[in-house]
Design an enzyme around this catalytic site. Structure first.
Site, PDB file in Angstrom:
ATOM      1  N   ASP A  10      39.309   8.233 144.150  1.00  0.00           N
ATOM      2  CA  ASP A  10      38.112   8.737 143.638  1.00  0.00           C
ATOM      3  C   ASP A  10      37.633  10.116 144.354  1.00  0.00           C
ATOM      4  O   ASP A  10      36.840  10.798 143.919  1.00  0.00           O
ATOM      5  CB  ASP A  10      37.069   7.663 143.965  1.00  0.00           C
ATOM      6  CG  ASP A  10      37.144   6.648 142.826  1.00  0.00           C
ATOM      7  OD1 ASP A  10      37.810   6.792 141.812  1.00  0.00           O
ATOM      8  OD2 ASP A  10      36.361   5.685 142.910  1.00  0.00           O
ATOM      9  N   ASP A  24      24.980  44.857 108.789  1.00  0.00           N
ATOM     10  CA  ASP A  24      26.468  44.198 109.101  1.00  0.00           C
ATOM     11  C   ASP A  24      25.999  42.619 109.178  1.00  0.00           C
ATOM     12  O   ASP A  24      26.999  41.838 109.118  1.00  0.00           O
ATOM     13  CB  ASP A  24      26.724  44.685 110.597  1.00  0.00           C
ATOM     14  CG  ASP A  24      27.224  46.242 110.397  1.00  0.00           C
ATOM     15  OD1 ASP A  24      27.579  46.530 109.329  1.00  0.00           O
ATOM     16  OD2 ASP A  24      27.567  46.700 111.596  1.00  0.00           O
ATOM     17  N   GLY A  29      37.760  36.847 113.051  1.00  0.00           N
ATOM     18  CA  GLY A  29      38.407  35.651 111.947  1.00  0.00           C
ATOM     19  C   GLY A  29      38.910  36.487 110.721  1.00  0.00           C
ATOM     20  O   GLY A  29      39.731  36.566 110.071  1.00  0.00           O
ATOM     21  N   LEU A  30      38.033  37.649 110.269  1.00  0.00           N
ATOM     22  CA  LEU A  30      37.902  38.429 109.236  1.00  0.00           C
ATOM     23  C   LEU A  30      39.089  39.449 109.394  1.00  0.00           C
ATOM     24  O   LEU A  30      40.147  39.669 108.595  1.00  0.00           O
ATOM     25  CB  LEU A  30      36.772  39.240 109.245  1.00  0.00           C
ATOM     26  CG  LEU A  30      36.810  40.485 107.851  1.00  0.00           C
ATOM     27  CD1 LEU A  30      37.224  39.571 106.493  1.00  0.00           C
ATOM     28  CD2 LEU A  30      35.579  41.150 107.658  1.00  0.00           C
TER      29      LEU A  30
END
Length: 526
Positions: A36, A290, A425-426
């Site tokens: 532990d 935008d 992503g675009l």
């Protein structure tokens, strides 16, 4: 007990370690076996501290179980007090040691030390890390302040006026291994200072037992992280009448509401209300042309209660996202998360299973995931952009730079962390679209000197569109034209389009999916 690859929270003694490690002049003796002691790595590797946690382990072994382990406990306690000379001593057990029932707290109190001893009874098999941190902080405050609270039972939050000084507050809840706690404290102190409000004590992070005894010198308490500080704030209100804030200053609107709440409780006039919204760039972007690209983006949120609820409010009210999933692993915050989900007309996900979260994420088909380190892995497998908003976290989410989540600068950080994955992503989708174009230079050498592979092959392999994987799904075949058209769909929604098209084809009894079938399915689900 269950076996799992990932866990959102450790056992409660790890929460106790977080509080002890956050404080000064305090020491934690943990009755635990050799295995532990792994928890030290959490602070040196993830938090990247320059010193070990103030924890002494009894580290009993299997052969010790046949003897008197109580003597082992007493010896370690005595050595820890003599070596570290703490002003307050914490005594606890790990989940394994709890089974032995040596009662180390009772042993320590019988050893005659002239320092406060806090006996931590943390049920390892029914509670988790955040509860352990909350209970430890509460027990420390209760032990060190119990005598003083009997003398003061009604603290007036506006007493600063009659005392002829600036108002003072305590900031309660930040700990080590919390999500951006260090930077959040700096940001909140800066905001309070701008409003003419002084900070009395920050605890547990950076505080000492003497600081804990000074908590009642403040006018109100700031409950910055409910998972850690709410129990302590409620006790201080019950015992001494100290008011505490409930608004978490994450996001522009919540930061403004937080400032208003602090001013209301202190009876302090707010003079610069009109200037508040212009402290961050997030409101400006939300009003810009935008931002239309982000409106209606589907977002799935999962994390600790404090950050998950705040993220849902920002996503819906400040960025115009559609929240399609909201949940937490923190059972103690389940009620608040369910209420937040109800306001969004969705059902909350309360679970500590990362597999359930991944399954819910897949069904929701989001365009952005806001979660923990585990959701980052799940989102990567599903091809969905992700930003980490909560613990558990990786070392990359403990930046060396100033990067808060709260206040004005926190809103800027959130804006960057959430919006950029969508923008990238675009960009990735545009690369995907044109990579198979004959004018796209596809076979060029990379800067590493390796020949690039063919773009269409990469697209198909990455998103499971090759013949061997897409050839058959429930008896439906994909034709070449169907496959080609599917690769033109943005990758972050491609999985959803593929699934819907296959459902449509099955419902219509179509043996194969062509580009025309995909168009028909799109019209059907629109």
């Amino acid at each position: 007990m269950e076996l799992t690859l990932w866990t959102y929270e450790g056992p409660p003694h790890v929460g106790a370690m977080r509080v002890a490690s956050s404080m000064k002049e305090i020491h934690y003796v943990l009755h635990a076996p050799q295995g532990d002691t792994y928890a030290d790595l959490l602070f040196t590797m993830i938090e990247r501290r320059g010193k070990r946690p103030p924890v002494t382990y009894t580290t009993f072994q299997a052969r010790d179980l046949g003897g008197d382990t109580a003597e082992l406990v007493k010896r370690n306690i005595s050595e820890a007090v003599e070596r570290f000379k703490p002003k307050t001593l914490l005594i606890g057990e790990s989940c394994t040691a709890e089974l032995i029932q040596d009662q180390p707290g009772a042993l320590a109190k019988g050893m005659g030390f002239n320092i406060p001893i806090v006996n931590l009874e943390l049920p390892a098999y029914s509670k988790k890390e955040n509860w352990g941190a909350s209970e430890t902080f509460y027990q420390i405050i209760r032990t060190l302040l119990n005598d003083k609270t009997n003398e003061i039972n009604n603290i007036n939050p506006q007493r600063w006026k009659s005392l002829g000084r600036r108002p003072k507050v305590n900031i309660l809840g930040p700990t080590l291994l919390g999500f951006r706690c260090r930077d959040d404290v700096i940001e909140i102190q800066r905001i309070l200072s701008e409003q003419g409000i002084d900070t009395n004590v920050v605890a547990p992070l950076g505080s000492s037992p003497d600081d804990i005894k000074r908590l009642i010198d403040a006018d109100i308490n700031i409950c910055l992280y409910q998972e850690i500080a709410e129990t302590s704030c409620e006790w201080l209100k019950r015992k001494c009448g100290m008011e505490f804030t409930t608004t978490i200053p994450i996001g522009i609107k919540n930061t403004i509401n937080f400032i208003n709440e602090v001013h209301d409780k202190l009876g302090l006039p707010l003079t610069n209300k009109e200037e508040l919204e212009h402290k961050s760039k997030l409101p400006w972007y939300s009003k810009s042309i935008d931002s239309n690209y982000l409106t209606g983006k589907r977002v799935f949120i999962f994390g600790d209660g404090t950050h998950a609820i705040a993220a849902a409010k920002i996503a819906k009210d400040e960025l115009g996202f559609e929240v399609v999933g909201l949940g937490t692993y923190s059972r103690e915050m389940a009620r608040q998360v369910r209420a937040a989900a109800k306001d969004l007309n969705i059902e909350a996900l309360i679970t500590n299973s990362y597999l359930e979260v991944e399954d819910a994420m897949k069904k929701a088909s989001p365009e952005l995931v806001l979660g923990t380190q585990m959701e980052r892995h799940s989102a990567k497998r599903l091809g969905i952009p992700c930003s980490v908003i909560s613990t558990p976290m990786h070392v990359q989410d403990v930046p060396a730079r100033y990067s808060p989540q709260m206040g004005w600068e926190g809103a800027n950080v959130i804006f960057d962390d959430w919006v950029h994955p969508l923008m990238m992503g675009l960009e990735e989708h545009l690369i995907d679209m044109f990579k198979h174009d004959f004018e796209f230079v596809d076979g060029h050498q990379s800067h590493l000197g390796h020949t690039a592979t063919k773009g269409l092959d990469n697209i198909e392999d990455e998103h499971g569109l090759k013949n061997d994987t897409l050839k058959k799904n429930g008896g439906v075949l994909w034709t070449e034209s169907g496959r080609a058209e599917l690769t033109k769909v943005p990758f972050f929604v491609r999985g959803k389009v593929k699934s819907n098209t296959e459902k449509y084809a099955l419902s219509k009894g179509l043996p194969e999916i062509s580009d025309e079938t995909l168009y028909d399915a799109k019209a059907y689900f629109s």
